[in-house]
Design a protein around this motif. Sequence first.
Motif, PDB file in Angstrom:
ATOM      1  N   ARG A  84       0.833  -1.194   0.000  1.00  0.00           N
ATOM      2  CA  ARG A  84       0.000   0.000   0.000  1.00  0.00           C
ATOM      3  C   ARG A  84       0.866   1.242   0.000  1.00  0.00           C
ATOM      4  N   VAL A  85       1.855   1.277   0.866  1.00  0.00           N
ATOM      5  CA  VAL A  85       2.752   2.427   0.947  1.00  0.00           C
ATOM      6  C   VAL A  85       3.416   2.668  -0.412  1.00  0.00           C
ATOM      7  N   GLU A  86       3.734   1.566  -1.092  1.00  0.00           N
ATOM      8  CA  GLU A  86       4.404   1.675  -2.404  1.00  0.00           C
ATOM      9  C   GLU A  86       3.430   1.946  -3.559  1.00  0.00           C
ATOM     10  N   ASN A  87       2.141   2.014  -3.244  1.00  0.00           N
ATOM     11  CA  ASN A  87       1.118   2.199  -4.285  1.00  0.00           C
ATOM     12  C   ASN A  87       1.204   1.085  -5.349  1.00  0.00           C
ATOM     13  N   ASN A  88       1.582  -0.108  -4.881  1.00  0.00           N
ATOM     14  CA  ASN A  88       1.893  -1.204  -5.792  1.00  0.00           C
ATOM     15  C   ASN A  88       0.707  -2.153  -5.986  1.00  0.00           C
ATOM     16  N   TRP A  89      -0.211  -1.751  -6.833  1.00  0.00           N
ATOM     17  CA  TRP A  89      -1.391  -2.562  -7.110  1.00  0.00           C
ATOM     18  C   TRP A  89      -1.028  -3.842  -7.875  1.00  0.00           C
ATOM     19  N   LYS A  90      -0.030  -3.722  -8.738  1.00  0.00           N
ATOM     20  CA  LYS A  90       0.321  -4.835  -9.619  1.00  0.00           C
ATOM     21  C   LYS A  90       0.713  -6.089  -8.826  1.00  0.00           C
ATOM     22  N   THR A  91       1.520  -5.905  -7.781  1.00  0.00           N
ATOM     23  CA  THR A  91       1.925  -7.054  -6.963  1.00  0.00           C
ATOM     24  C   THR A  91       0.797  -7.484  -6.030  1.00  0.00           C
ATOM     25  N   PHE A  92       0.009  -6.503  -5.613  1.00  0.00           N
ATOM     26  CA  PHE A  92      -1.047  -6.783  -4.644  1.00  0.00           C
ATOM     27  C   PHE A  92      -2.208  -7.563  -5.273  1.00  0.00           C
ATOM     28  N   ALA A  93      -2.550  -7.203  -6.509  1.00  0.00           N
ATOM     29  CA  ALA A  93      -3.755  -7.761  -7.133  1.00  0.00           C
ATOM     30  C   ALA A  93      -3.803  -9.298  -7.136  1.00  0.00           C
ATOM     31  N   PRO A  94      -2.729  -9.991  -7.557  1.00  0.00           N
ATOM     32  CA  PRO A  94      -2.812 -11.465  -7.544  1.00  0.00           C
ATOM     33  C   PRO A  94      -2.979 -12.048  -6.139  1.00  0.00           C
ATOM     34  N   LEU A 152     -17.938  -8.785  -5.935  1.00  0.00           N
ATOM     35  CA  LEU A 152     -16.744  -9.648  -5.871  1.00  0.00           C
ATOM     36  C   LEU A 152     -17.132 -11.062  -5.468  1.00  0.00           C
ATOM     37  N   ILE A 153     -17.983 -11.141  -4.466  1.00  0.00           N
ATOM     38  CA  ILE A 153     -18.402 -12.456  -3.969  1.00  0.00           C
ATOM     39  C   ILE A 153     -19.296 -13.152  -4.997  1.00  0.00           C
ATOM     40  N   ALA A 154     -20.153 -12.380  -5.637  1.00  0.00           N
ATOM     41  CA  ALA A 154     -21.037 -12.969  -6.650  1.00  0.00           C
ATOM     42  C   ALA A 154     -20.245 -13.436  -7.872  1.00  0.00           C
ATOM     43  N   GLY A 155     -19.044 -12.891  -8.041  1.00  0.00           N
ATOM     44  CA  GLY A 155     -18.242 -13.261  -9.221  1.00  0.00           C
ATOM     45  C   GLY A 155     -18.518 -12.380 -10.418  1.00  0.00           C
ATOM     46  N   SER A 156     -19.359 -11.370 -10.235  1.00  0.00           N
ATOM     47  CA  SER A 156     -19.663 -10.490 -11.361  1.00  0.00           C
ATOM     48  C   SER A 156     -18.656  -9.344 -11.481  1.00  0.00           C
ATOM     49  N   LEU A 157     -17.717  -9.279 -10.563  1.00  0.00           N
ATOM     50  CA  LEU A 157     -16.633  -8.300 -10.667  1.00  0.00           C
ATOM     51  C   LEU A 157     -15.311  -9.017 -10.407  1.00  0.00           C
ATOM     52  N   SER A 158     -14.309  -8.737 -11.257  1.00  0.00           N
ATOM     53  CA  SER A 158     -12.990  -9.346 -11.053  1.00  0.00           C
ATOM     54  C   SER A 158     -12.098  -8.382 -10.293  1.00  0.00           C
ATOM     55  N   VAL A 159     -11.123  -8.962  -9.614  1.00  0.00           N
ATOM     56  CA  VAL A 159     -10.183  -8.145  -8.854  1.00  0.00           C
ATOM     57  C   VAL A 159      -9.531  -7.102  -9.758  1.00  0.00           C
ATOM     58  N   LYS A 160      -9.172  -7.505 -10.956  1.00  0.00           N
ATOM     59  CA  LYS A 160      -8.457  -6.572 -11.844  1.00  0.00           C
ATOM     60  C   LYS A 160      -9.285  -5.334 -12.174  1.00  0.00           C
ATOM     61  N   ILE A 205     -11.337  -3.793 -10.020  1.00  0.00           N
ATOM     62  CA  ILE A 205     -11.677  -3.001  -8.828  1.00  0.00           C
ATOM     63  C   ILE A 205     -11.255  -1.526  -8.975  1.00  0.00           C
ATOM     64  N   PRO A 206     -10.001  -1.246  -9.374  1.00  0.00           N
ATOM     65  CA  PRO A 206      -9.592   0.170  -9.410  1.00  0.00           C
ATOM     66  C   PRO A 206     -10.514   1.043 -10.253  1.00  0.00           C
ATOM     67  N   GLU A 207     -10.956   0.502 -11.377  1.00  0.00           N
ATOM     68  CA  GLU A 207     -11.813   1.299 -12.251  1.00  0.00           C
ATOM     69  C   GLU A 207     -13.169   1.566 -11.606  1.00  0.00           C
ATOM     70  N   VAL A 208     -13.740   0.509 -11.046  1.00  0.00           N
ATOM     71  CA  VAL A 208     -15.036   0.670 -10.373  1.00  0.00           C
ATOM     72  C   VAL A 208     -14.899   1.629  -9.190  1.00  0.00           C
ATOM     73  N   TRP A 209     -13.783   1.492  -8.495  1.00  0.00           N
ATOM     74  CA  TRP A 209     -13.538   2.362  -7.339  1.00  0.00           C
ATOM     75  C   TRP A 209     -13.552   3.829  -7.770  1.00  0.00           C
ATOM     76  N   ASP A 210     -12.820   4.084  -8.829  1.00  0.00           N
ATOM     77  CA  ASP A 210     -12.717   5.450  -9.339  1.00  0.00           C
ATOM     78  C   ASP A 210     -14.104   5.994  -9.714  1.00  0.00           C
ATOM     79  N   THR A 211     -14.859   5.177 -10.404  1.00  0.00           N
ATOM     80  CA  THR A 211     -16.196   5.600 -10.831  1.00  0.00           C
ATOM     81  C   THR A 211     -17.091   5.926  -9.643  1.00  0.00           C
ATOM     82  N   LYS A 212     -17.115   5.017  -8.661  1.00  0.00           N
ATOM     83  CA  LYS A 212     -18.007   5.210  -7.516  1.00  0.00           C
ATOM     84  C   LYS A 212     -17.543   6.380  -6.652  1.00  0.00           C
ATOM     85  N   MET A 213     -16.252   6.498  -6.495  1.00  0.00           N
ATOM     86  CA  MET A 213     -15.702   7.571  -5.683  1.00  0.00           C
ATOM     87  C   MET A 213     -16.109   8.923  -6.282  1.00  0.00           C
ATOM     88  N   TYR A 214     -16.110   8.969  -7.605  1.00  0.00           N
ATOM     89  CA  TYR A 214     -16.491  10.205  -8.260  1.00  0.00           C
ATOM     90  C   TYR A 214     -17.981  10.460  -8.101  1.00  0.00           C
TER      91      TYR A 214
END
Lengths: 500, 500
Positions: A118-128, A371-379, A381-390
């Motif tokens: 998180r501190v490193e803003n490293n989504w790429k390593t975190f996502a898997p 996420l639990i329903a399987g209708s959203l993939s982890v990859k 999340i950032p896009e959905v987050w951005d949309t909802k946050m806005y």
Amino acid sequence: MKSYEKLEVKFRRLSNFSHLSAMVAWDEAVNMPTGSGEARNEAMVELETLIHDEYMSPDVAELISRAESEVDELNEWQAANLREMRTRWLRHTSVSKDLVQRLTFARMKCEQAWRTLRVENNWKTFAPLLNEVVQCGREEAQQRSESSGLAPYDSMLDLYEEGVTEELIDFSFEPLRKFLPNFIPEVVEKQKNEKLVYQEGLISKDHQRALSIKIMEFLGFNFEKGRLDTSHHPFCGGVPDDVRITTRYSESDFTECLMSVIHETGHGSYEQGLPIEWRGQPAGSAMGMAFHESQSLFYEMQIGRSESFLNAVTPILKEFLGREGDPARLWESENLHRLFTRVMPGYIRVNADEATYPLHIMMRYEIEKELIAGSLSVKDIPEVWDTKMYQYLGLRTEGNFKDGCMQDGHWAAGAFGYFPSYTLGAMIAAQLFQAMEESLPNVQSEILSGDLLNVKQWLNDHIWSKGSTLNFNDLLVKATGDTLNSQIFIRHLKKRFLED
Amino acid sequence: MKSYEKLEVKFRRLSNFSHLSAMVAWDEAVNMPTGSGEARNEAMVELETLIHDEYMSPDVAELISRAESEVDELNEWQAANLREMRTRWLRHTSVSKDLVQRLTFARMKCEQAWRTLRVENNWKTFAPLLNEVVQCGREEAQQRSESSGLAPYDSMLDLYEEGVTEELIDFSFEPLRKFLPNFIPEVVEKQKNEKLVYQEGLISKDHQRALSIKIMEFLGFNFEKGRLDTSHHPFCGGVPDDVRITTRYSESDFTECLMSVIHETGHGSYEQGLPIEWRGQPAGSAMGMAFHESQSLFYEMQIGRSESFLNAVTPILKEFLGREGDPARLWESENLHRLFTRVMPGYIRVNADEATYPLHIMMRYEIEKELIAGSLSVKDIPEVWDTKMYQYLGLRTEGNFKDGCMQDGHWAAGAFGYFPSYTLGAMIAAQLFQAMEESLPNVQSEILSGDLLNVKQWLNDHIWSKGSTLNFNDLLVKATGDTLNSQIFIRHLKKRFLED
């Protein structure tokens, strides 16, 4: 020995194992060196497996069934205890041993990595890593659903607050979803003209820690059976006889630490207030996370940020934190009240004010359901987050993972279904406070004079002493005369932010 | 899976439980609030009982026997591991479950009470608690004796260092008993005329802590897998992958903390140096307490208090602790060396110098033998203590329990047979150091220049990397070419205190 009595022995044993688990988990968050995770995780998985095995042993199921057939011989507490035993048994046995192990490993690994990534803003390593946890979470929801008969996501919600369903959440969140988008700009507009003096320079951790302890004592926290420490994220851990509260210190903003300490003291006071004679038994334990959060938010929001309380503690704050050269207005109650009730849409949930907080929760609730329903993939999340946050708060988080979808450790820790508790807790807290004010007409002036005895007694009588003998709805109705009612929370927000 | 392989799985599980136990025990000493003991004790007893049950399960005995009959198929490490499994199995199964529980309760209760009662000099309240522990200790020695075939006290000694007996201790202590009573006054006389500058005023805990961490780093402690904290008595706890060292700070005397940190770093370095590929297996664990103590005393006595080492760290000490107005001589190497090698009979074992220390151990050894044999009652300990203290060190302790027989927590914690390890460790340390000097002729100048790489490598090659694959005698002979030899320790004392 009767079946029920044998079960009490069994659950006392399980409670002792939970004691170990709680202490070691606290240690992991507070003390553990960065290179010790692997060995610790293995030990924790061993313990979780053991607890799972204990529940799975056929004699437990048999004893519960037999005790249920003899329930007429039990008193009210014992009968409630037996019900809670059944609930816990179901929770522990509906997930396969293999999944318990995979889940524990995946979430400890992900959560430990998250602290750095998180501190490193490293989504790429975190996502898997998160993806592994989500995969396990889906399996978990599926397995729980099969044995509980609830829908998959409901069966996850049920873990954090028994009986709470998506339907109840939608029903109680809906009025807020309508109310807040207009309310927040109105408050921001009103506060724009309020003069506000902020802390200048740095206030040392040592001073803030001394104040924290003083405030905890003021709130009646029992240090004979509890501690205050520092961790990455504030939390309340440990066991009722050894409550471990943590906080963190921002030297440039004392308000963060102070309110998180008051918040966690609410959790801790609930634990310390549980009935001693029912220690180690399910019925003597705290309710789920919504009620737990109602206690911390009762302390933080209903009391801590109120004018009366801030008036009462202003001299203490000034004594512990004030320095030569501070603007005089900084340590005046009116200014402190304004500091602690400032509304401002922001990225970070844990720093959010009371009015914007529910919106942070709603977007997480919407995302984790998918996420639990399987209708959203982890990859995605950032896009959905951005949309909802806005959409909810007018802020963009593209590329800013650390202040976006990587800010919380809940999903990393596999806690899907947990987030709604925060807003349910806020609503319950407002509802409890209103009921308390009705039965204690002088309570505001007592708080103003620094006397919290009646407040604590009321909470003890209506919540703490009940343990888990009542279900969500019954406890709420007995304490407040009403089922979950978001209008009370809305009235509280209006009163605090527009009328005061 | 073969029997041996099944045992590896089993012992890995037991090691995970020990991990939990170690962490919770560390927490109890470092963090636990005073009112939380009862709940904690219950949880600890539960865990000890579980571990006992695991060992008692018939399949373990059967697997060990079967693996022993297939020992030809095992390599050297595996065979050693199997031997250690048999030893641990015997240790855990020779005490009845009932006694394990009574003992764990009695010693936790007594040890927790001791922390307060010692400060209060309250022997009257302490004695009955200790008596319970001693009663359990006698039963324990009896039960262990029956299954090991050793004498009762020998079977307790065997717990702390396998293979060490009363006979070996008497044999190796005797030369010291003859040597020290004349040696000590001679040293005191010689040191009388040495100029010595002591610390003036107070040195803050924060400064001492910063120095401690610096010195631990200097000694090569791995903070990625370990910590330094504060506790009532310094100790080294945790597990090899998460080593928890503690110290305490006396603001009026920095020498206490510094040497205890170096001492515990010796313990910690041993743990951190154990072979990683044998984690969680008995053969990969450290030897008993005598060898453990040899490592801490190697660090503290052979290295830490040596002229070369003190020369090397003098600038660091001055940088971290020095203050304006200090006498210039205080931070000179010669003065520091004198401070750290001062001999002076005193009441307190943990503060004792290298020369008087063995006498503290001998009297405890004599007393605990009689306690276990039943020829001495708890009520008579203070009188015997006073007599022996006068005889060995010329000091009276009548009525002064806190600096007398209540100063140590070992008996309160039921650790009868532990004390001799300290002096055995001192002798082994001297013997190891001599052997190392013979094979590394430049080691003194390396230490002087602050380079400890070869020292650590030598310890690693001869002790740490061996785990528990060799027995006491074989390990010592392989490392030093000699069996336990008190003359080497005596030569070391003469050289340090009379020749230097």
